[in-house]
Design a protein around this motif. Structure first.
Motif, mmCIF file in Angstrom:
data_model
loop_
_atom_site.group_PDB
_atom_site.id
_atom_site.type_symbol
_atom_site.label_atom_id
_atom_site.label_comp_id
_atom_site.label_asym_id
_atom_site.label_seq_id
_atom_site.Cartn_x
_atom_site.Cartn_y
_atom_site.Cartn_z
ATOM 1 N N ASP A 221 0.849 -1.183 0.000
ATOM 2 C CA ASP A 221 0.000 0.000 0.000
ATOM 3 C C ASP A 221 0.892 1.243 0.000
ATOM 4 O OD1 ASP A 221 -2.222 1.548 0.003
ATOM 5 O OD2 ASP A 221 -3.094 0.726 1.842
ATOM 6 N N VAL A 222 0.290 2.384 -0.042
ATOM 7 C CA VAL A 222 1.050 3.646 -0.059
ATOM 8 C C VAL A 222 1.722 3.852 1.289
ATOM 9 C CG1 VAL A 222 0.905 6.142 -0.337
ATOM 10 C CG2 VAL A 222 -0.534 4.641 -1.739
ATOM 11 N N VAL A 223 3.006 4.222 1.262
ATOM 12 C CA VAL A 223 3.756 4.493 2.481
ATOM 13 C C VAL A 223 3.665 5.976 2.787
ATOM 14 C CG1 VAL A 223 6.032 4.463 3.561
ATOM 15 C CG2 VAL A 223 5.331 2.591 2.053
ATOM 16 N N GLY A 224 3.184 6.299 4.002
ATOM 17 C CA GLY A 224 3.032 7.695 4.400
ATOM 18 C C GLY A 224 3.935 8.049 5.559
ATOM 19 N N THR A 225 3.641 9.174 6.174
ATOM 20 C CA THR A 225 4.460 9.660 7.279
ATOM 21 C C THR A 225 4.429 8.722 8.469
ATOM 22 O OG1 THR A 225 3.949 11.923 6.571
ATOM 23 C CG2 THR A 225 4.872 11.639 8.782
ATOM 24 N N ASP A 226 3.254 8.161 8.768
ATOM 25 C CA ASP A 226 3.142 7.243 9.909
ATOM 26 C C ASP A 226 4.094 6.060 9.772
ATOM 27 O OD1 ASP A 226 1.205 8.833 11.009
ATOM 28 O OD2 ASP A 226 -0.477 7.638 10.251
ATOM 29 N N GLU A 227 4.209 5.539 8.559
ATOM 30 C CA GLU A 227 5.083 4.395 8.339
ATOM 31 C C GLU A 227 6.553 4.792 8.493
ATOM 32 O OE1 GLU A 227 1.305 3.496 7.417
ATOM 33 O OE2 GLU A 227 2.388 4.998 6.218
ATOM 34 N N LEU A 228 6.938 5.922 7.922
ATOM 35 C CA LEU A 228 8.340 6.348 7.998
ATOM 36 C C LEU A 228 8.757 6.660 9.431
ATOM 37 C CD1 LEU A 228 8.567 8.609 4.812
ATOM 38 C CD2 LEU A 228 9.317 6.236 5.106
ATOM 39 N N VAL A 229 7.838 7.191 10.221
ATOM 40 C CA VAL A 229 8.149 7.481 11.630
ATOM 41 C C VAL A 229 8.477 6.196 12.387
ATOM 42 C CG1 VAL A 229 7.113 8.237 13.810
ATOM 43 C CG2 VAL A 229 6.862 9.643 11.753
ATOM 44 N N TRP A 230 7.812 5.120 12.032
ATOM 45 C CA TRP A 230 7.990 3.850 12.740
ATOM 46 C C TRP A 230 9.027 2.947 12.084
ATOM 47 C CZ3 TRP A 230 6.297 2.241 17.376
ATOM 48 C CH2 TRP A 230 5.333 3.022 18.010
ATOM 49 N N TYR A 343 2.506 -7.842 12.989
ATOM 50 C CA TYR A 343 1.107 -7.516 13.267
ATOM 51 C C TYR A 343 0.960 -6.861 14.638
ATOM 52 C CZ TYR A 343 -1.159 -9.840 9.294
ATOM 53 O OH TYR A 343 -1.621 -10.171 8.036
ATOM 54 N N GLY A 344 1.729 -7.334 15.613
ATOM 55 C CA GLY A 344 1.686 -6.696 16.928
ATOM 56 C C GLY A 344 2.114 -5.243 16.869
ATOM 57 N N MET A 345 3.160 -4.967 16.116
ATOM 58 C CA MET A 345 3.630 -3.587 15.961
ATOM 59 C C MET A 345 2.641 -2.735 15.170
ATOM 60 S SD MET A 345 6.340 -3.298 17.709
ATOM 61 C CE MET A 345 6.877 -1.676 17.126
ATOM 62 N N ALA A 346 1.925 -3.351 14.238
ATOM 63 C CA ALA A 346 0.900 -2.614 13.488
ATOM 64 C C ALA A 346 -0.222 -2.155 14.413
ATOM 65 C CB ALA A 346 0.351 -3.485 12.362
ATOM 66 N N LEU A 347 -0.611 -3.020 15.363
ATOM 67 C CA LEU A 347 -1.637 -2.626 16.319
ATOM 68 C C LEU A 347 -1.139 -1.522 17.256
ATOM 69 C CD1 LEU A 347 -3.225 -6.064 17.320
ATOM 70 C CD2 LEU A 347 -4.234 -4.284 15.873
ATOM 71 N N LEU A 348 0.119 -1.596 17.642
ATOM 72 C CA LEU A 348 0.674 -0.576 18.541
ATOM 73 C C LEU A 348 0.851 0.768 17.852
ATOM 74 C CD1 LEU A 348 3.456 -2.475 20.543
ATOM 75 C CD2 LEU A 348 1.308 -1.565 21.435
ATOM 76 N N SER A 349 1.304 0.730 16.603
ATOM 77 C CA SER A 349 1.700 1.959 15.914
ATOM 78 C C SER A 349 0.600 2.588 15.078
ATOM 79 C CB SER A 349 2.900 1.668 15.003
ATOM 80 O OG SER A 349 2.528 0.777 13.952
ATOM 81 N N CYS A 356 4.626 -2.939 8.198
ATOM 82 C CA CYS A 356 5.175 -3.472 9.443
ATOM 83 C C CYS A 356 5.661 -4.907 9.258
ATOM 84 C CB CYS A 356 4.122 -3.423 10.555
ATOM 85 S SG CYS A 356 3.610 -1.759 11.032
ATOM 86 N N LEU A 357 4.871 -5.726 8.555
ATOM 87 C CA LEU A 357 5.268 -7.115 8.328
ATOM 88 C C LEU A 357 6.558 -7.196 7.527
ATOM 89 C CD1 LEU A 357 1.898 -8.895 7.396
ATOM 90 C CD2 LEU A 357 2.876 -8.488 9.635
#
Length: 425
Positions: A221-230, A343-349, A356-357
């Motif tokens: 999917d599209v990578v945004g700011t939330d993904e880059l921060v994590w 998946y655990g990190m996806a729920l946290l972040s 995340c995977l």
């Protein structure tokens, strides 16, 4: 003379394609038998024994595996040992193919957290060595059949032709240097033909008969700011998991040595621990590909803490199995562990789950393999090509996390000749 050489080359190429097809068939057959065995053991009988059935069956599995090892020897050898012997000797022993095949299936059927790659690679390497030694009319080329078979096996098993091709082209085989060595372009053709034959056989059988590996395939999917921060935290937790596997693998290898005079007790103890883990955390059992598919539809309701714990426990259980008599590979279980932690990190972040995977799993597998390029090529079996950049970065960081010196020394022992005769223990 020239026409005879051309005919020999053509017959050799056809033999390579056939070798690849046989490798693909054997991969499919072992996976099919494994699936039938799993259905019989875990679906057909579990309802009779209640919640603690995993403990009972894993202990029974440990007894069967231990008795088999005591009678026939410690098989199968791990993937790196098989590859090292093929590279060093130009072939692999083929006089015990039957016992290697049975030993490869037993831990899988009884729920071991191991993958099938180790046993399959050893059997195919032995078969190809046997065939190559009966094709000496092709001169030095017959030596390529063994590595072509190994390459085809890895490609068919992981449905990742680039990984299989790279693993075959890497390193040097006995006879690679000096007069009479096989030109590199010939190797390229040989491995490409073997991979084509293996994938064709594997995919056709899976399509028309069934079986195969049900690993999920994720869409980017599209990578945004939330993904880059994590990005950095995701890489670090995946690298930590990879580091944990290497350390626990070396530590449990030493623990295994304490059982050297009790080859039956070792897999029974491991089976009991595996069964207890299976009662508390069922996904920590088995090789992981089917569990990854199931987790794909359940993770949102499981909670971040449970997913993280499950992933890290899977790492420890896998290291225990491969060292404590439940011999097999570690690729599929560690991939599942990365998916669970991701998946655990996806729920946290709140970041994109596929991002995340990809990131966590690449860092973990990179840390385990210590070869970032090979890790990325392997992970294309379930992650998209568009994820190559974050996966490459994560795998590189994971592979560069330093290990304790005693772990590095233990890693250096892998691939050296070892006795497989458990009756001498």
């Amino acid at each position: 003379m020239g026409s005879a050489k051309v005919v020999n080359r053509l017959v050799f190429i056809l033999s390579v394609i056939l070798t690849g097809a046989i490798a693909g068939f054997f991969v499919w057959l072992v996976l099919f038998v494994m699936d039938v065995g799993l259905t019989l053991v875990w679906d057909g009988l579990s309802s009779w024994f209640g919640r603690f059935y995993p403990v009972l069956m894993c202990v029974v599995g440990g007894i069967v595996i231990g008795l088999f090892a005591r009678r026939f020897g410690n098989y199968p050898e791990d993937l790196r040992t098989v590859m090292a012997k093929v590279k060093r000797d130009g072939g692999y022993d083929y006089d015990k193919l039957g016992r290697m095949s049975v030993a490869a299936v037993l831990p899988l059927v009884f729920g071991g957290s191991v993958g099938p790659e180790a046993g399959l690679t050893g059997v195919i390497a032995g078969l190809c060595t046997w065939a190559g030694q009966r094709m000496r009319r092709f001169g030095s080329d017959f030596r390529e059949l063994t590595e072509a078979g190994v390459t085809a096996t890895l490609s068919a098993l992981f449905t990742a032709p680039l990984y299989g091709f790279a693993s075959g082209m890497g390193g040097r085989t006995a006879g690679d240097s000096g007069e009479g060595s096989t030109p590199r372009w010939v190797k390229v053709v040989v491995y490409a033909c073997a991979i084509a034959g293996a994938l064709a056989a594997m995919l056709l059988l899976t399509h028309y008969v069934g079986g195969g590996l049900p690993l999920p395939h994720y869409e980017w999917d599209v990578v945004g700011t939330d993904e880059l921060v994590w990005l950095v935290p995701l890489i670090l937790i995946g690298a930590l998991a990879g580091w944990l596997f290497c350390v626990s693998d070396a530590l449990l290898s030493r623990v295994s040595g304490k059982f050297s005079d009790r080859p039956l007790l070792k897999p029974v103890v491991a089976g009991a621990v595996l069964g207890v883990c299976g009662v508390v955390l069922p996904f920590t059992m088995f090789s992981g590909e089917s569990q990854a598919v199931e987790l794909d539809s359940l993770w949102t309701g499981m909670g971040a803490a449970l997913l993280l714990v499950m992933g890290f426990v899977k790492i420890l259980v896998t290291a225990m199995c491969v060292n404590m008599g439940w011999r097999g590979g570690h690729f599929f279980p560690t991939i599942f562990a990365g998916i669970s932690i991701g998946y655990g990190m996806a729920l946290l972040s709140g970041a994109d789950p596929v991002f995340c995977l990809c990131t966590v799993t690449a860092a973990l597998v990179g840390g385990v393999m210590r070869k970032p390029l090979m890790a990325v090529l392997l992970l294309f079996l379930c992650f998209p090509l568009l994820a190559a950049i974050p996966m490459a970065l994560a795998a590189f960081v994971g592979s560069r996390i330093p290990l304790p010196s005693w772990v590095s020394e233990a890693e250096g022992e892998i691939g050296k000749p070892e006795s497989v005769d458990a009756r001498r223990l």
